[in-house]
Design an enzyme around this catalytic site. Structure first.
Site, PDB file in Angstrom:
ATOM      1  N   ASP A 158       0.814  -1.220   0.000  1.00  7.65           N
ATOM      2  CA  ASP A 158       0.000   0.000   0.000  1.00  7.65           C
ATOM      3  C   ASP A 158       0.848   1.270   0.000  1.00  7.65           C
ATOM      4  O   ASP A 158       0.659   2.158   0.842  1.00  7.65           O
ATOM      5  CB  ASP A 158      -0.944   0.018   1.220  1.00  7.65           C
ATOM      6  CG  ASP A 158      -1.820  -1.219   1.288  1.00  7.65           C
ATOM      7  OD1 ASP A 158      -2.295  -1.662   0.229  1.00  7.65           O
ATOM      8  OD2 ASP A 158      -2.024  -1.752   2.399  1.00  7.65           O
ATOM      9  N   GLU A 189     -10.944   0.786  -3.629  1.00  7.49           N
ATOM     10  CA  GLU A 189     -10.063   1.133  -2.496  1.00  7.49           C
ATOM     11  C   GLU A 189      -9.066   2.198  -2.915  1.00  7.49           C
ATOM     12  O   GLU A 189      -8.969   2.559  -4.084  1.00  7.49           O
ATOM     13  CB  GLU A 189      -9.239  -0.104  -2.083  1.00  7.49           C
ATOM     14  CG  GLU A 189     -10.036  -1.215  -1.481  1.00  7.49           C
ATOM     15  CD  GLU A 189      -9.267  -2.526  -1.386  1.00  7.49           C
ATOM     16  OE1 GLU A 189      -9.653  -3.364  -0.579  1.00  7.49           O
ATOM     17  OE2 GLU A 189      -8.299  -2.723  -2.148  1.00  7.49           O
TER      18      GLU A 189
HETATM   19  C1  6LW Z   1      -5.735  -1.929   1.954  1.00  6.79           C
HETATM   20  C2  6LW Z   1      -6.470  -1.965   0.700  1.00  6.79           C
HETATM   21  C3  6LW Z   1      -5.768  -3.047   0.066  1.00  6.79           C
HETATM   22  O1  6LW Z   1      -6.287  -1.138   2.937  1.00  6.79           O
HETATM   23  O2  6LW Z   1      -5.470  -3.961   0.988  1.00  6.79           O
HETATM   24  O3  6LW Z   1      -4.510  -3.516  -1.768  1.00  6.79           O
HETATM   25  C4  6LW Z   1      -5.773  -3.403   2.236  1.00  6.79           C
HETATM   26  N1  6LW Z   1      -5.421  -2.946  -1.143  1.00  6.79           N
HETATM   27  O4  6LW Z   1      -6.408  -0.833  -0.073  1.00  6.79           O
HETATM   28  C5  6LW Z   1      -4.759  -3.812   3.232  1.00  6.79           C
HETATM   29  O5  6LW Z   1      -3.469  -3.689   2.711  1.00  6.79           O
END
Ligand code: 6LW
Length: 492
Positions: free
Chosen positions: A14, A174
Site C-alpha cells: 500500500d 479502495e
Molecule cells: C488496503 C487496501 C488493500 O487497505 O489492501 O490492496 C488493504 N489494497 O487498499 C490492506 O493492505
C-alpha cells in the site's frame, strides 16, 4: 538509467508517496507490527532508504492482542506547506486518524481522529482547504469513494461526507487519491481486490466534488492478464511527478514464486511504473497498461539494493520491528548482540512474544546466527502468521540441549526433527530459494540439515491476510543470546 522492479522488496504494501525539498518520502502499511508505518526517503524514486517509522509510540496506535492483518491499514503521506501528514486506518478499532510532523526525521504528533468511516484515507489540499477521502459509505449510506472537507488542525468535519465516485465496476473499490494536474482533478483508485485481479482505475472532474467521469479505458494499470509472468497483483498506487517533470505511479504488486506457481510469500512489494499523459488529458501507465520488471528513468545513478543485513549495519529502531506492542524490558539490543528474554508467550499466540524481525526481501536468502540458550527456547523463524511459521531453535531442559525444527502450517504444529547438541550454543542457519527453506545446525564447523519446508505454505494464498514473511529472532521462557547474525540475499 535502467531500473529493476520491485524498487522496495519484501512486505511493504500500500505505498503512498510525496515530494518535499527535492526528496521523495514513502510510507507503507504495517498491520500488527510495531512500530507502525515504515517511512522511506529517496532522491531518485528508485533507491529507497528506510529512515524510521511514523507510529513509534503506543499512544499513537492500539495494537494490543489484535488479529494478524488487523491494525494499521493503507497510509497516505502528504506534505502541505512544509508540514508532513500521514493518514491511515486502524482497521481493528475502525478509526481513521492522521499524525503530523515538521521534521520528517523526527517524532510525529499524537493522532487526530476524523469522524468518517471506511478504509484507505487520503488528503488533498487546495487553497488552504483540506479534503479527506476514504473508501466507505457517505452520510446517506451511499458506498464508494467518500469525501468531506476537514479542519486540518482538529480533524473536525466542515462538510457532510459525500460519495464522489463508485469506480469502474470492479469489486473492492479502495485506495482513493485525488490530484489536481493542469487544472483538472484526477481521482485514482484500486479495484479488483488485492490479489491476482487487482487494478488501478481513474476518473476526472472539473471540480473537487465532481461529477467524476471514469476513464473509458479503465483499468489504467493491471497485470491481471499478464502471464506467464512473475509480477502480479499490481494495484493500490499513488502518482508522483519527478524532478524532470516525468510522472510515475508507485504501486503495490507481488512476485509469485515461479511463473507456474501462483503463490506469493514475500508479501506485497513496491513497484515503479512510468506514466504518460496523452493529448486527451488521460494518462496511461507502463507500455501497455501493465507493470514490467525493467524500465528507464531519467538520471545518472545506479540502483543499489541492500543485500546484506547484520546487527552492525542495521538499526533496531529502523529496519527491525516487533509483534504488536513489545515489552521492551525483554530485549537487550546492541550492535554486537541481541539478548532476548522469553516469556510464556509463543509465536503461536495472538499476543506479543519476545520476537524481533525484519522483512524477507528476496527469494534467495541465507540467514544465520550463533545462538546460546540459557533455559527455555531461542532461535530463528520465518513467519507469516501465528499459524504458519517454520522455526529452527535450541531448546534446553533438564536432560540437555537439542536443535529442533518446528514446521507450523494451518495450526498443525509439527516437530519435524530434533538432535542433541553439545553444550548450549550452536549456529543456526536458514537457506531459502523461491520453492523452500532448508534448515541447518552447525557445531565446530560441521553442518547438519534438520529439514526443509515449502515456501508455498508460508504464502498469502495459504496463510491469508495482508502481510508477508518476516525473518525473526525469538525466545520463549529462558534467555537466548544471538551473535554473528547476518541475513544475505541474492537478487536472482
Ligand atoms: C488496503 C487496501 C488493500 O487497505 O489492501 O490492496 C488493504 N489494497 O487498499 C490492506 O493492505
Amino acid at each position: 538509467m535502467k531500473y529493476q522492479n520491485p524498487v522496495v522488496s519484501g512486505f511493504y504494501p500500500d505505498p503512498s508517496v510525496c515530494e518535499s525539498n527535492g526528496k521523495y518520502y514513502l510510507v507503507c502499511s504495517s498491520f500488527q507490527y510495531f512500530p507502525g508505518v515504515p517511512l522511506f526517503e529517496s532522491g531518485d524514486l528508485v533507491n529507497w532508504k528506510q529512515i524510521g517509522y511514523v507510529l513509534t509510540r503506543k499512544s499513537q496506535v492500539m495494537l494490543d492482542k489484535i488479529n494478524s492483518s488487523g491494525g494499521v491499514f493503507a497510509p497516505t503521506i502528504r506534505c502541505v506547506n512544509g508540514r508532513f501528514y500521514m493518514v491511515t486506518t486502524n482497521d481493528t478499532t475502525h478509526q481513521n486518524f492522521y499524525v503530523w510532523t515538521d521534521d520528517i526525521h523526527g517524532e510525529w504528533s499524537e493522532p487526530i481522529y476524523v469522524d468518517q468511516g471506511g478504509i484507505d484515507p487520503s488528503l488533498f489540499e487546495e487553497d488552504g482547504r483540506v479534503y479527506f477521502m476514504s473508501n466507505g459509505a457517505d452520510d446517506n449510506g451511499v458506498g464508494g469513494v467518500v469525501q468531506c472537507e476537514i479542519d486540518i488542525a482538529t480533524g473536525k468535519k466542515l462538510s457532510p461526507s459525500r460519495c464522489i465516485w463508485q469506480g469502474s465496476g470492479g469489486r473492492y473499490l479502495e485506495s482513493p487519491h485525488l490530484y489536481k494536474i493542469n487544472g483538472t482533478y484526477y481521482l485514482m483508485a484500486a479495484e479488483g481486490g488485492t490479489e491476482y485481479g487487482h487494478m488501478i482505475t481513474c476518473a476526472r472532474a472539473n471540480s473537487v466534488w465532481g461529477p467524476f467521469e471514469g476513464n473509458p479505458r479503465n483499468p489504467v494499470l493491471t497485470n491481471r492478464n499478464k502471464a506467464p509472468f512473475i509480477i502480479q497483483g499490481i494495484g493500490h498506487g499513488d502518482l508522483i511527478c519527478d524532478k524532470h517533470g516525468d510522472w510515475h505511479v508507485l504501486s503495490l504488486g507481488f512476485r509469485q514464486q515461479h511463473i507456474w506457481r501462483p503463490y506469493h510469500h514475500l508479501g506485497r512489494e513496491v513497484f515503479l511504473t512510468p506514466v504518460q499523459f496523452g493529448a486527451d488529458g488521460w494518462f496511461t501507465c507502463g507500455n501497455d497498461g501493465t507493470t514490467d520488471e525493467f524500465y528507464e528513468i531519467k538520471g545518472d545513478f545506479e540502483q543499489k539494493p541492500q543485500l546484506e543485513f547484520t546487527f552492525a549495519n542495521t538499526r533496531w529502531d529502523v529496519e527491525w520491528c516487533f509483534m504488536r506492542h513489545p515489552h521492551m524490558e525483554n530485549y537487550e539490543l546492541s550492535d554486537e548482540k541481541a539478548v532476548l528474554h522469553g516469556t510464556a508467550v509463543t509465536l503461536d499466540d495472538v499476543d506479543s512474544p519476545t520476537f524481533v524481525a525484519m522483512r524477507q526481501r528476496e527469494f534467495h536468502m541465507e540467514m544465520k546466527s550463533d545462538v546460546r540458550v540459557d533455559g527455555g527456547i531461542g532461535g530463528l523463524t520465518v513467519l507469516i502468521t501465528e499459524n504458519e511459521h517454520y522455526d529452527i531453535l535450541l531448546e534446553q531442559n533438564e536432560t540437555g540441549c537439542s536443535a529442533v525444527l518446528m514446521l507450523n502450517i494451518g495450526g498443525i504444529k509439527h516437530r519435524q526433527n530434533s538432535i542433541a547438541i553439545t553444550g548450549n550454543s550452536a549456529q543456526l542457519i536458514i537457506r531459502a530459494d523461491c520453492f523452500g527453506y532448508s534448515f541447518f545446525v552447525a557445531q565446530d564447523g560441521k553442518e547438519t540439515q534438520l529439514g526443509y519446508g515449502s515456501t508455498k505454505y508460508l504464502s498469502s494464498e495459504v496463510a491469508e491476510g495482508f502481510t508477508g514473511v518476516m525473518t525473526g529472532l525469538f525466545a520463549v521462557n529462558g534467555t537466548a543470546e544471538f551473535t554473528n547474525f547476518s541475513c544475505c540475499y541474492k537478487n536472482a
